[in-house]
Design a protein around this motif. Structure first.
Motif, PDB file in Angstrom:
ATOM      1  N   LYS A  57       0.825  -1.222   0.000  1.00  0.00           N
ATOM      2  CA  LYS A  57       0.000   0.000   0.000  1.00  0.00           C
ATOM      3  C   LYS A  57       0.850   1.259   0.000  1.00  0.00           C
ATOM      4  O   LYS A  57       0.428   2.289  -0.521  1.00  0.00           O
ATOM      5  N   GLN A  58       2.058   1.189   0.547  1.00  0.00           N
ATOM      6  CA  GLN A  58       2.966   2.339   0.488  1.00  0.00           C
ATOM      7  C   GLN A  58       3.440   2.577  -0.940  1.00  0.00           C
ATOM      8  O   GLN A  58       3.597   3.713  -1.364  1.00  0.00           O
ATOM      9  N   ARG A  59       3.692   1.521  -1.678  1.00  0.00           N
ATOM     10  CA  ARG A  59       4.309   1.628  -3.006  1.00  0.00           C
ATOM     11  C   ARG A  59       3.290   1.782  -4.132  1.00  0.00           C
ATOM     12  O   ARG A  59       3.506   2.498  -5.092  1.00  0.00           O
ATOM     13  N   PHE A  60       2.168   1.086  -4.015  1.00  0.00           N
ATOM     14  CA  PHE A  60       1.196   1.053  -5.110  1.00  0.00           C
ATOM     15  C   PHE A  60      -0.148   1.579  -4.637  1.00  0.00           C
ATOM     16  O   PHE A  60      -0.549   1.363  -3.514  1.00  0.00           O
ATOM     17  N   ASN A  61      -0.839   2.217  -5.517  1.00  0.00           N
ATOM     18  CA  ASN A  61      -2.166   2.717  -5.196  1.00  0.00           C
ATOM     19  C   ASN A  61      -3.203   1.782  -5.814  1.00  0.00           C
ATOM     20  O   ASN A  61      -4.010   2.187  -6.638  1.00  0.00           O
ATOM     21  N   GLU A  62      -3.152   0.529  -5.434  1.00  0.00           N
ATOM     22  CA  GLU A  62      -4.066  -0.479  -5.966  1.00  0.00           C
ATOM     23  C   GLU A  62      -4.630  -1.271  -4.801  1.00  0.00           C
ATOM     24  O   GLU A  62      -4.031  -1.353  -3.746  1.00  0.00           O
ATOM     25  N   ASP A  63      -5.757  -1.864  -5.038  1.00  0.00           N
ATOM     26  CA  ASP A  63      -6.396  -2.626  -3.980  1.00  0.00           C
ATOM     27  C   ASP A  63      -6.625  -4.063  -4.429  1.00  0.00           C
ATOM     28  O   ASP A  63      -7.705  -4.407  -4.886  1.00  0.00           O
ATOM     29  N   ILE A  64      -5.602  -4.876  -4.308  1.00  0.00           N
ATOM     30  CA  ILE A  64      -5.726  -6.305  -4.588  1.00  0.00           C
ATOM     31  C   ILE A  64      -5.775  -6.998  -3.241  1.00  0.00           C
ATOM     32  O   ILE A  64      -5.010  -6.676  -2.331  1.00  0.00           O
ATOM     33  N   GLU A  65      -6.667  -7.951  -3.106  1.00  0.00           N
ATOM     34  CA  GLU A  65      -6.788  -8.654  -1.834  1.00  0.00           C
ATOM     35  C   GLU A  65      -5.559  -9.536  -1.590  1.00  0.00           C
ATOM     36  O   GLU A  65      -5.092 -10.215  -2.492  1.00  0.00           O
ATOM     37  N   ILE A  66      -5.071  -9.486  -0.343  1.00  0.00           N
ATOM     38  CA  ILE A  66      -3.905 -10.272   0.046  1.00  0.00           C
ATOM     39  C   ILE A  66      -4.316 -11.219   1.165  1.00  0.00           C
ATOM     40  O   ILE A  66      -4.917 -10.789   2.148  1.00  0.00           O
ATOM     41  N   TYR A  67      -4.004 -12.497   0.995  1.00  0.00           N
ATOM     42  CA  TYR A  67      -4.363 -13.531   1.969  1.00  0.00           C
ATOM     43  C   TYR A  67      -3.106 -14.187   2.513  1.00  0.00           C
ATOM     44  O   TYR A  67      -2.064 -14.193   1.856  1.00  0.00           O
ATOM     45  N   ASN A  68      -3.228 -14.766   3.716  1.00  0.00           N
ATOM     46  CA  ASN A  68      -2.047 -15.404   4.295  1.00  0.00           C
ATOM     47  C   ASN A  68      -2.000 -16.914   4.081  1.00  0.00           C
ATOM     48  O   ASN A  68      -1.007 -17.546   4.408  1.00  0.00           O
ATOM     49  N   THR A  69      -3.049 -17.508   3.535  1.00  0.00           N
ATOM     50  CA  THR A  69      -3.014 -18.929   3.159  1.00  0.00           C
ATOM     51  C   THR A  69      -3.792 -19.119   1.874  1.00  0.00           C
ATOM     52  O   THR A  69      -4.717 -18.356   1.568  1.00  0.00           O
ATOM     53  N   ILE A  70      -3.433 -20.141   1.160  1.00  0.00           N
ATOM     54  CA  ILE A  70      -4.121 -20.416  -0.105  1.00  0.00           C
ATOM     55  C   ILE A  70      -5.552 -20.882   0.141  1.00  0.00           C
ATOM     56  O   ILE A  70      -6.428 -20.675  -0.691  1.00  0.00           O
ATOM     57  N   GLU A  71      -5.811 -21.461   1.329  1.00  0.00           N
ATOM     58  CA  GLU A  71      -7.165 -21.933   1.637  1.00  0.00           C
ATOM     59  C   GLU A  71      -8.156 -20.789   1.803  1.00  0.00           C
ATOM     60  O   GLU A  71      -9.357 -20.996   1.698  1.00  0.00           O
ATOM     61  N   THR A  72      -7.673 -19.599   2.071  1.00  0.00           N
ATOM     62  CA  THR A  72      -8.579 -18.469   2.311  1.00  0.00           C
ATOM     63  C   THR A  72      -8.949 -17.707   1.038  1.00  0.00           C
ATOM     64  O   THR A  72      -9.759 -16.787   1.110  1.00  0.00           O
ATOM     65  N   ILE A  73      -8.399 -18.093  -0.085  1.00  0.00           N
ATOM     66  CA  ILE A  73      -8.820 -17.468  -1.346  1.00  0.00           C
ATOM     67  C   ILE A  73     -10.315 -17.764  -1.526  1.00  0.00           C
ATOM     68  O   ILE A  73     -10.730 -18.911  -1.451  1.00  0.00           O
ATOM     69  N   PRO A  74     -11.138 -16.732  -1.762  1.00  0.00           N
ATOM     70  CA  PRO A  74     -12.589 -16.934  -1.752  1.00  0.00           C
ATOM     71  C   PRO A  74     -13.208 -17.483  -3.035  1.00  0.00           C
ATOM     72  O   PRO A  74     -14.348 -17.932  -3.013  1.00  0.00           O
ATOM     73  N   LYS A  75     -12.473 -17.436  -4.134  1.00  0.00           N
ATOM     74  CA  LYS A  75     -13.073 -17.939  -5.377  1.00  0.00           C
ATOM     75  C   LYS A  75     -11.984 -18.460  -6.305  1.00  0.00           C
ATOM     76  O   LYS A  75     -10.802 -18.208  -6.127  1.00  0.00           O
ATOM     77  N   SER A  76     -12.423 -19.166  -7.306  1.00  0.00           N
ATOM     78  CA  SER A  76     -11.514 -19.775  -8.269  1.00  0.00           C
ATOM     79  C   SER A  76     -10.857 -18.737  -9.174  1.00  0.00           C
ATOM     80  O   SER A  76     -11.438 -17.689  -9.452  1.00  0.00           O
ATOM     81  N   VAL A  77      -9.652 -19.045  -9.610  1.00  0.00           N
ATOM     82  CA  VAL A  77      -8.968 -18.256 -10.636  1.00  0.00           C
ATOM     83  C   VAL A  77      -8.563 -19.203 -11.754  1.00  0.00           C
ATOM     84  O   VAL A  77      -8.513 -20.425 -11.568  1.00  0.00           O
ATOM     85  N   ASP A  78      -8.259 -18.635 -12.908  1.00  0.00           N
ATOM     86  CA  ASP A  78      -7.846 -19.464 -14.040  1.00  0.00           C
ATOM     87  C   ASP A  78      -6.427 -19.990 -13.886  1.00  0.00           C
ATOM     88  O   ASP A  78      -6.109 -21.086 -14.337  1.00  0.00           O
TER      89      ASP A  78
END
Length: 127
Positions: A57-78
């Protein structure tokens, strides 16, 4: 457009972006994915996510969700991009595939995995 989760925010995954001007070249998976019109970076995953979020957040002005485990990803990705030690790819991929399907898997240094684990990764992906 291919949706992506980047797993691992170490030097080559993300941190080199914090220290170098990225206007002329890409040093990290993060920068390469963010600057491609073919990919949409949906999620970032790292065990040390509190520190990474702060740096991000200091470096980039973007809002991508960051998770601490792969199990907490809420939906599928390609596509999953693994920028972690090859010792942990099989475990992380197995956990992800228990919840979701994935079309593409890219792994940094997968050739460093044991032949047995690499075979298991191939079998998981081919299902």
């Amino acid at each position: 457009m291919i949706s992506v989760a980047l797993i691992g925010l170490g030097n080559i995954g993300f941190e080199y972006d914090l220290n170098y001007d990225q206007s002329e070249y890409c040093l990290t998976h993060y920068n390469a994915l963010k600057n491609s019109k073919d990919f949409k970076l949906e999620f970032l995953v790292d065990l040390d996510n509190k520190a990474k979020i702060y740096k991000y957040k200091q470096r980039f002005n973007e809002d991508i969700e960051i998770y601490n485990t792969i199990e907490t990803i809420p939906k599928s990705v390609d596509m999953l991009v693994f920028a972690i030690s090859p010792n942990f790819v099989l475990e992380a991929l197995t956990k992800y595939l228990k919840k979701f399907e994935c079309k593409y898997v890219i792994g940094e240094k997968l050739g460093m995995m044991s032949k047995e684990n690499l075979t298991k990764v191939k079998l998981l992906i081919s299902k």
